[in-house]
Design a protein around this motif. Structure first.
Motif, mmCIF file in Angstrom:
data_model
loop_
_atom_site.group_PDB
_atom_site.id
_atom_site.type_symbol
_atom_site.label_atom_id
_atom_site.label_comp_id
_atom_site.label_asym_id
_atom_site.label_seq_id
_atom_site.Cartn_x
_atom_site.Cartn_y
_atom_site.Cartn_z
ATOM 1 N N GLY A 447 14.885 56.812 47.228
ATOM 2 C CA GLY A 447 14.148 55.711 47.840
ATOM 3 C C GLY A 447 14.993 54.473 48.022
ATOM 4 O O GLY A 447 14.452 53.390 48.259
ATOM 5 N N THR A 448 16.326 54.618 47.912
ATOM 6 C CA THR A 448 17.225 53.468 48.051
ATOM 7 C C THR A 448 18.276 53.745 49.123
ATOM 8 O O THR A 448 18.374 54.857 49.650
ATOM 9 C CB THR A 448 17.945 53.157 46.727
ATOM 10 O OG1 THR A 448 18.977 54.132 46.515
ATOM 11 C CG2 THR A 448 16.974 53.194 45.555
ATOM 12 N N ASP A 478 10.694 50.898 56.953
ATOM 13 C CA ASP A 478 11.602 49.950 57.613
ATOM 14 C C ASP A 478 13.047 50.084 57.124
ATOM 15 O O ASP A 478 13.903 49.266 57.472
ATOM 16 C CB ASP A 478 11.105 48.517 57.418
ATOM 17 C CG ASP A 478 11.035 48.116 55.942
ATOM 18 O OD1 ASP A 478 11.332 48.976 55.078
ATOM 19 O OD2 ASP A 478 10.664 46.953 55.662
ATOM 20 N N GLY A 479 13.302 51.107 56.322
ATOM 21 C CA GLY A 479 14.664 51.363 55.860
ATOM 22 C C GLY A 479 15.077 50.602 54.621
ATOM 23 O O GLY A 479 16.220 50.745 54.176
ATOM 24 N N SER A 515 -0.658 60.435 40.157
ATOM 25 C CA SER A 515 -1.007 61.410 41.203
ATOM 26 C C SER A 515 -0.662 60.843 42.573
ATOM 27 O O SER A 515 -0.630 59.631 42.780
ATOM 28 C CB SER A 515 -2.487 61.758 41.126
ATOM 29 O OG SER A 515 -3.284 60.609 41.362
ATOM 30 N N GLY A 516 -0.426 61.753 43.533
ATOM 31 C CA GLY A 516 -0.074 61.353 44.887
ATOM 32 C C GLY A 516 1.351 61.761 45.206
ATOM 33 O O GLY A 516 2.122 62.105 44.316
ATOM 34 N N LYS A 517 1.711 61.706 46.475
ATOM 35 C CA LYS A 517 3.058 62.045 46.909
ATOM 36 C C LYS A 517 3.462 61.079 48.015
ATOM 37 O O LYS A 517 2.605 60.500 48.700
ATOM 38 C CB LYS A 517 3.115 63.480 47.448
ATOM 39 C CG LYS A 517 2.981 64.584 46.389
ATOM 40 C CD LYS A 517 4.219 64.700 45.536
ATOM 41 C CE LYS A 517 4.147 65.852 44.551
ATOM 42 N NZ LYS A 517 4.315 67.163 45.162
ATOM 43 N N VAL A 518 4.762 60.887 48.217
ATOM 44 C CA VAL A 518 5.258 60.106 49.338
ATOM 45 C C VAL A 518 5.881 61.069 50.338
ATOM 46 O O VAL A 518 6.375 62.137 49.970
ATOM 47 C CB VAL A 518 6.288 59.047 48.891
ATOM 48 C CG1 VAL A 518 5.697 58.091 47.884
ATOM 49 C CG2 VAL A 518 7.537 59.710 48.337
ATOM 50 N N LYS A 519 5.854 60.687 51.588
ATOM 51 C CA LYS A 519 6.436 61.518 52.630
ATOM 52 C C LYS A 519 7.946 61.393 52.589
ATOM 53 O O LYS A 519 8.504 60.310 52.628
ATOM 54 C CB LYS A 519 5.903 61.104 54.001
ATOM 55 C CG LYS A 519 6.364 62.018 55.130
ATOM 56 C CD LYS A 519 5.743 61.612 56.456
ATOM 57 C CE LYS A 519 6.183 62.541 57.570
ATOM 58 N NZ LYS A 519 5.575 62.154 58.880
ATOM 59 N N ALA A 520 8.618 62.526 52.490
ATOM 60 C CA ALA A 520 10.081 62.542 52.387
ATOM 61 C C ALA A 520 10.688 63.061 53.676
ATOM 62 O O ALA A 520 10.123 63.912 54.362
ATOM 63 C CB ALA A 520 10.518 63.414 51.214
ATOM 64 N N GLY A 521 11.854 62.540 53.996
ATOM 65 C CA GLY A 521 12.562 62.993 55.182
ATOM 66 C C GLY A 521 13.918 63.578 54.819
ATOM 67 O O GLY A 521 14.445 63.337 53.730
ATOM 68 N N LEU A 522 14.492 64.340 55.738
ATOM 69 C CA LEU A 522 15.802 64.966 55.555
ATOM 70 C C LEU A 522 15.874 65.765 54.254
ATOM 71 O O LEU A 522 16.868 65.714 53.512
ATOM 72 C CB LEU A 522 16.902 63.888 55.558
ATOM 73 C CG LEU A 522 17.009 63.021 56.823
ATOM 74 C CD1 LEU A 522 18.058 61.934 56.625
ATOM 75 C CD2 LEU A 522 17.340 63.879 58.030
ATOM 76 N N VAL A 523 14.809 66.505 53.971
ATOM 77 C CA VAL A 523 14.764 67.304 52.746
ATOM 78 C C VAL A 523 15.595 68.568 52.927
ATOM 79 O O VAL A 523 15.542 69.220 53.982
ATOM 80 C CB VAL A 523 13.311 67.662 52.382
ATOM 81 C CG1 VAL A 523 13.277 68.597 51.179
ATOM 82 C CG2 VAL A 523 12.523 66.399 52.083
ATOM 83 N N GLN A 524 16.364 68.940 51.897
ATOM 84 C CA GLN A 524 17.162 70.147 51.946
ATOM 85 C C GLN A 524 17.177 70.820 50.586
ATOM 86 O O GLN A 524 16.984 70.162 49.557
ATOM 87 C CB GLN A 524 18.584 69.824 52.397
ATOM 88 C CG GLN A 524 19.289 68.779 51.567
ATOM 89 C CD GLN A 524 20.648 68.398 52.137
ATOM 90 O OE1 GLN A 524 21.275 69.177 52.846
ATOM 91 N NE2 GLN A 524 21.106 67.197 51.827
ATOM 92 N N PRO A 525 17.389 72.130 50.561
ATOM 93 C CA PRO A 525 17.422 72.842 49.273
ATOM 94 C C PRO A 525 18.554 72.330 48.401
ATOM 95 O O PRO A 525 19.597 71.890 48.891
ATOM 96 C CB PRO A 525 17.639 74.304 49.692
ATOM 97 C CG PRO A 525 17.225 74.378 51.118
ATOM 98 C CD PRO A 525 17.545 73.052 51.715
#
Length: 583
Positions: A447-448, A478-479, A515-525
């Motif tokens: 998240g940074t 907003d990055g 509880s809850g989740k945030v939407k993640a991007g560029l996820v990879q194994p």
């Protein structure tokens, strides 16, 4: 207390490593004989009168200070792997050599006695002298985020006061040290690791004030003991913190005149030599095999260079660490702790021989004691920082990387194991089994804007057995950085909090699962880059069917993942089980 200023000055250089030591006349030395010291019948050496000695201090002239410089003829257990000649001992006037690691026994024992919780002796402990150096410490210091206790132990060879008989002609030269040890007491106060730094380790010394003139000294690359020799305790603390990134919470300083008092209070310490020793220069005369030494003989034994081991400083460090482990072992034995007379004598000897920072007062020691009842000699380890010959000068050493760095990191992030709470009286049914790391699946997202943070944290968690499945990005839309670290589980996961708890216990700062989740991007194994040869505890467990996936969102406040203290193979360990004959 006002402490005499110390004169600056570095170790003398340019002395050929093979230069012969000047011979000094040896004083009279009587014979010795066996002394029945209980069931083991070790010989008790009486270095003055040669008669049976049944306890009590031995008075007599001290052994002469050792001139010249020692040589490292072999790496010993503390040396680096691979070929190449080990470094010679660092240059310097042998007469200025401190009682190396044994002088620190007074400090270690005092701390351990206080940790044992003997509040009956608070009046004696209250006689300890203090010296406040906080005004000269760097402003930007490391943070202790784990609750561990880090105490810097320094041996001083000041020739003031009772120390004059070990070199009255040097009484105006201030203080020197060859002994710097960092004692790390675990957050649970059940283990202590004492890291010895070879005196000629080449390190970066930050800007410090000269202890005598108070003039600022620019930063430089120099031997670690010059930090104390020129800048005193404050510069030593600044140097240790700058090179290890470990916060020094307290310090204790000891001179070697108290060494004999504490050894005599313990009625001698067991040593072992492979062959008979007849060293007239050091006034050291020992039979082969195990024996009990005290007084001047004990002092000569730990100071001797040429007649014991391979003549190297590293060899002597090992001998001194074994001696210290025996001091701690005997000081914390039932025979000492349950004998009020012995214990009082020991506490007095320690209390009258140290100087510490004002914050490490009696009340603080007693507060520590209340949470440290499980610390015994078995939990104390002496370690020499991994080292290798200094590339620019084989007469110096440098810390071996990455081993030293990894060891420091493990001390910074020492794991505090919190026992699982007992089930409440109102609970029904059996308590839930503890969830092991191998049963926890984790998605780590950054998240940074610090590149590579997710993979770094994932590696640290995987090294402790957690099943990290994915890494990715989770900055704000907003990055910008997310300000807080979050540990999340799906809203419909009934056991989500239970599975998140083992992960939460490893994070600094403390994170409360939610509880809850945030939407993640560029996820990879994610696949760990290193597979440990010995899996950590709980790593072989497998996730139960339907077990939730925990999401770790790294925020700007994230510090690190706690890890157990890891001592690399290249760092020799001495503990209570080490054979006294292995020197």
């Amino acid at each position: 207390m006002d402490v005499p200023p110390r004169e600056g000055g570095r170790r003398r250089r340019g002395v050929p490593p093979d230069a012969p030591a000047p011979v000094r006349p040896a004083g009279p030395h009587g014979p010795y004989e066996n002394h029945p010291s209980g069931p083991q019948d070790f010989p008790m050496v009486d270095e003055q009168r040669g008669r049976r000695q049944r306890g009590g201090p031995v008075e007599g002239p001290p052994p002469p200070d050792e001139p010249g410089r020692g040589r490292r003829r072999g790496g010993g257990d503390g040396g680096p792997g691979g070929g190449g000649p080990p470094p010679h001992g660092s240059g310097g006037n042998g007469r200025m050599r401190v009682l190396a690691y044994v002088s620190i026994a007074l400090t270690s024992v005092m701390v351990l006695l206080a940790l044992t919780g003997y509040t009956l002796y608070r009046n004696v402990l209250g006689e300890v002298r203090t010296e406040d150096v906080s005004g000269d410490l760097n402003a930007n210091r490391p943070v202790n985020a784990t609750g561990a206790l880090n105490v810097l132990l320094v041996g001083s060879d000041s020739r003031a006061g009772d120390n004059k008989k070990y070199g009255q002609h040097m009484s105006d030269l201030g203080e020197r040290t060859d002994t710097i040890i960092l004692m790390h007491v675990s957050p649970n106060r059940d283990k202590a690791t004492l890291i010895s730094f070879p005196r000629d380790s080449m390190v970066q010394i930050p800007e410090c004030k000269n202890a005598r003139t108070k003039v600022a000294m620019p930063p430089r690359l120099d031997m670690i003991n010059s930090a104390f020799n020129e800048g005193g305790m404050a510069c030593t603390i600044n140097t240790i913190e700058a090179n290890t990134n470990i916060r020094v919470d307290h310090y204790l300083k000891v001179d070697f005149t108290g060494f004999k008092a504490i050894v005599d209070a313990l009625q001698g310490i067991q040593i072992c030599v492979p062959t008979a020793v007849d060293d007239k220069q050091a006034k050291l005369h020992l039979q082969a095999g195990k024996q009990i030494v005290k007084g001047e003989t004990a002092l000569a034994y730990v100071r001797a260079r040429h007649s014991l081991g391979d003549g190297s400083d590293i060899s002597r460090i090992k001998r001194q660490q074994i001696f210290l482990s025996q001091v701690v072992k005997k000081a914390t034995s039932g025979d000492t702790l349950t004998n009020p007379g012995k214990l009082l004598a020991l506490v007095k000897a320690a209390a009258h021989s140290v100087v510490m920072d004002p914050q490490l007062d009696v009340d603080t020691l007693i507060q520590i004691a209340q949470s440290a009842r499980s610390l015994t000699a078995k939990g104390v380890k002496f370690v020499t920082v991994p080292w290798q010959p200094y590339t620019e000068d084989k007469n110096r050493v440098q810390w071996k990387q990455p081993d030293a760095g990894k060891m420091f990191e493990s001390l910074r992030t020492d794991t505090e194991v919190t026992p699982s709470p007992a089930p409440s009286a109102a609970s029904t049914g059996p308590a839930k089994p503890a969830i092991k790391p191998g049963q926890v699946r984790i998605q780590v997202v950054n998240g940074t804007n610090t590149a590579g943070k997710a993979k770094e944290v994932a590696e640290a968690l995987a090294a402790q057995g957690f099943k990290v499945t994915q890494v990715g990005d989770a900055r704000n839309a907003d990055g910008t950085d997310r300000p807080k670290t979050m540990l999340l589980y799906a809203k419909n996961a009934a056991d989500g909090a239970d599975y998140a708890a083992p992960v939460a216990a490893k994070l600094v700062p403390k994170v409360t699962p939610a509880s809850g989740k945030v939407k993640a991007g560029l996820v990879q194994p994610f696949t760990p880059s290193v597979t440990p040869t010995t899996p950590p505890a709980g790593a072989t467990a497998t996730p139960a069917p339907g077990a939730p996936i925990i999401q770790l969102v790294i925020g700007a406040d994230f510090k690190n993942v706690k890890v157990p203290v890891t001592i690399p193979d290249s760092a020799r360990v001495v503990d209570s089980k080490t054979d006294v004959c292995s020197t």
